[in-house]
Design a protein around this motif. Sequence first.
Motif, mmCIF file in Angstrom:
data_model
loop_
_atom_site.group_PDB
_atom_site.id
_atom_site.type_symbol
_atom_site.label_atom_id
_atom_site.label_comp_id
_atom_site.label_asym_id
_atom_site.label_seq_id
_atom_site.Cartn_x
_atom_site.Cartn_y
_atom_site.Cartn_z
ATOM 1 N N HIS A 8 -12.700 -6.975 6.640
ATOM 2 C CA HIS A 8 -12.426 -5.541 6.807
ATOM 3 C C HIS A 8 -12.516 -5.166 8.276
ATOM 4 O O HIS A 8 -13.473 -5.508 8.936
ATOM 5 N N THR B 177 -1.590 -1.540 -5.682
ATOM 6 C CA THR B 177 -2.823 -1.486 -4.886
ATOM 7 C C THR B 177 -3.511 -2.845 -4.897
ATOM 8 O O THR B 177 -4.001 -3.324 -3.876
ATOM 9 N N ARG B 178 -3.526 -3.485 -6.089
ATOM 10 C CA ARG B 178 -4.127 -4.821 -6.170
ATOM 11 C C ARG B 178 -3.365 -5.828 -5.320
ATOM 12 O O ARG B 178 -3.963 -6.707 -4.699
ATOM 13 N N ARG C 244 -8.321 -11.135 5.026
ATOM 14 C CA ARG C 244 -8.875 -10.887 6.360
ATOM 15 C C ARG C 244 -10.155 -10.073 6.201
ATOM 16 O O ARG C 244 -10.282 -9.302 5.256
ATOM 17 N N ALA D 22 -1.794 0.961 -9.727
ATOM 18 C CA ALA D 22 -2.926 0.030 -9.701
ATOM 19 C C ALA D 22 -2.444 -1.383 -9.374
ATOM 20 O O ALA D 22 -3.069 -2.102 -8.587
ATOM 21 N N ASN E 33 -4.797 -8.097 1.823
ATOM 22 C CA ASN E 33 -5.763 -7.620 2.820
ATOM 23 C C ASN E 33 -7.095 -8.342 2.709
ATOM 24 O O ASN E 33 -7.796 -8.504 3.703
ATOM 25 N N ALA E 34 -7.465 -8.752 1.485
ATOM 26 C CA ALA E 34 -8.774 -9.369 1.277
ATOM 27 C C ALA E 34 -8.865 -10.718 1.976
ATOM 28 O O ALA E 34 -9.952 -11.262 2.130
ATOM 29 N N GLY F 1 1.404 4.273 -3.056
ATOM 30 C CA GLY F 1 1.380 5.726 -2.879
ATOM 31 C C GLY F 1 2.572 6.416 -3.511
ATOM 32 O O GLY F 1 2.509 7.600 -3.855
ATOM 33 N N ALA G 270 0.842 -1.207 0.000
ATOM 34 C CA ALA G 270 0.000 0.000 0.000
ATOM 35 C C ALA G 270 0.875 1.254 0.000
ATOM 36 O O ALA G 270 0.599 2.232 -0.710
ATOM 37 N N ALA H 98 -1.715 -5.189 -2.541
ATOM 38 C CA ALA H 98 -2.118 -4.936 -1.153
ATOM 39 C C ALA H 98 -3.524 -5.476 -0.919
ATOM 40 O O ALA H 98 -3.787 -6.130 0.095
ATOM 41 N N ALA H 99 -4.412 -5.219 -1.898
ATOM 42 C CA ALA H 99 -5.799 -5.665 -1.769
ATOM 43 C C ALA H 99 -5.866 -7.190 -1.679
ATOM 44 O O ALA H 99 -6.614 -7.743 -0.879
ATOM 45 N N ARG H 100 -5.050 -7.865 -2.493
ATOM 46 C CA ARG H 100 -5.039 -9.336 -2.504
ATOM 47 C C ARG H 100 -4.694 -9.870 -1.111
ATOM 48 O O ARG H 100 -5.338 -10.788 -0.603
#
Lengths: 135, 381
Positions: free
Chosen positions: B381, B369-370, B379, B366, B376-377, B357, B353, B372-374
């Motif tokens: 929210h 971010t994906r 767990r 992008a 984080n997803a 930035g 993440a 990080a999203a992968r």
Amino acid sequence: MAKYLLLKHYRGAPAPANNVPMHRWTPEEVTAHIRYMQDFAARLEGTGEFVDAQALAPEGTFVRYDGEGRPPVTDGPFAETKDLIAGWMMIDVDSHERAVELAGELSAAPGADGKPIHEWIELRPFMAAPPTITE
Amino acid sequence: MNEALLRSLTPSVLGILVRRGADFAAAEDAVQDALVEAVRVWPADPPRDAKGWLVTVAWRRFLDATRADAARRRREDRVDAEAEAGPTPATDDTLQLYFLCAHPSLTPASAVALTLRAVGGLTTRQIADAYLVPEATMGQRISRAKRTVSGVRFDRPGDVATVLRVLYLVFNEGYSGDVDLSAEAIRLTRQLAAAIDHPEVAGLLALMLLHHARRATRTTPDGSLVPLAEQDRGRWDTASIAEGVGILQAALARDRLGEFQAQAAIAALHADAPTAGETDWVQIVEWYDELTRLTDSPVVRLNRAVAVGEADGPRAGLAALAALDDSLPRHTAVAAYLHERDGDLTTAARLYAEAAGRAPNLAERAHLTRQAARLNARRPH
């Protein structure tokens, strides 16, 4: 036709309703968000209302002339109260109503859980040249 | 009208005029006039010798323009006499243009623009479109560049390294608008390689071909980045890879190693691996060691840390990374990747993440971010 700037903010705008940071979304939600923005721009190209769009990096520096022979004064990095533009899209539309409508659509870009972010978009009209007197 | 033919002839015609003593800016104007004339006349009356026709017309235009200025008459007489010096190979003239366009007195942006204009034969509009600046801005950039080099004489060879740097800048601009600058850079480097015998020219050409061979697989149709390990190797351009490897091997055999050859060797090792898992990371680390000796660039050290992470495990990679300044571009992204491979997903997600930035372009942002999203997803929210 009048030109408007649609401004997205990194910070400084009021908090959106669906306020989950992007890195907390799923990868599919990130992709859907980006596609929404691309489709939006492509559609405005189709209607002849798109002018340009650019994203800006998160870092910025304020610079000020501070007199002959003195180094310029800067106060970056941004203090927490300061507004920070993330990117902009320039549109050329028939009316202020149309500009508001499009800004609303951009604000509806999907975020976490595929729901609209309700992000605040700042809408700024361009200063225009004085009209030519025809009478 | 064969635009490709005109573009291929432009640099040598320009080179001949300059060699005959024409001022660079005046020669350029004269050649442009001749090209316009060619577009007008050739469809109805094609010349037997296209290049000879262009040289004759351009030289006449140059003389006309020169005669118009009384102060230039004496110089015209002088260069007219020089023109009788005898024929020189066309490739030689083009080579001189490369050196002139990459002259050290020019800024990199001006050198790139002038090279694309004079050697590449692109129009000002095409170059402006490729660099996303107004045509008037690019026109000024080129005019200033021409003025800067207009006093430079063509009497000794320039620095090959400067020319290669300019061509590599063009290559890295990639594709935008209707001109593919990567392909253009390859074309120009091929031309240079034909004109000059230098292992680093061959090294750069090999490097470009090897990178170019993978280009179609580096992004999805919607512009998302595809990391090397996930690229569809079946879609790599094998002909381009084979050519690049051949050129590289011939260059390496001459035992005059330079940074482009070393970079090409690394690219060749990636291209050689049938799957990402079969990549010869140990040899890649050795090439990065060579490259570090040649350039000592922080970016090379960062890439080396990635290779060490693959060859000796993520902990070794993180140790190599710890020795580097964490303000380096992509430092955080590399740290995130190595932490993920080491199993520390929480740290990896945070770093991805943070790296997003700091990403220098939208595709990278992008992608990170994906990532990080992968993580984080996994767990709630």
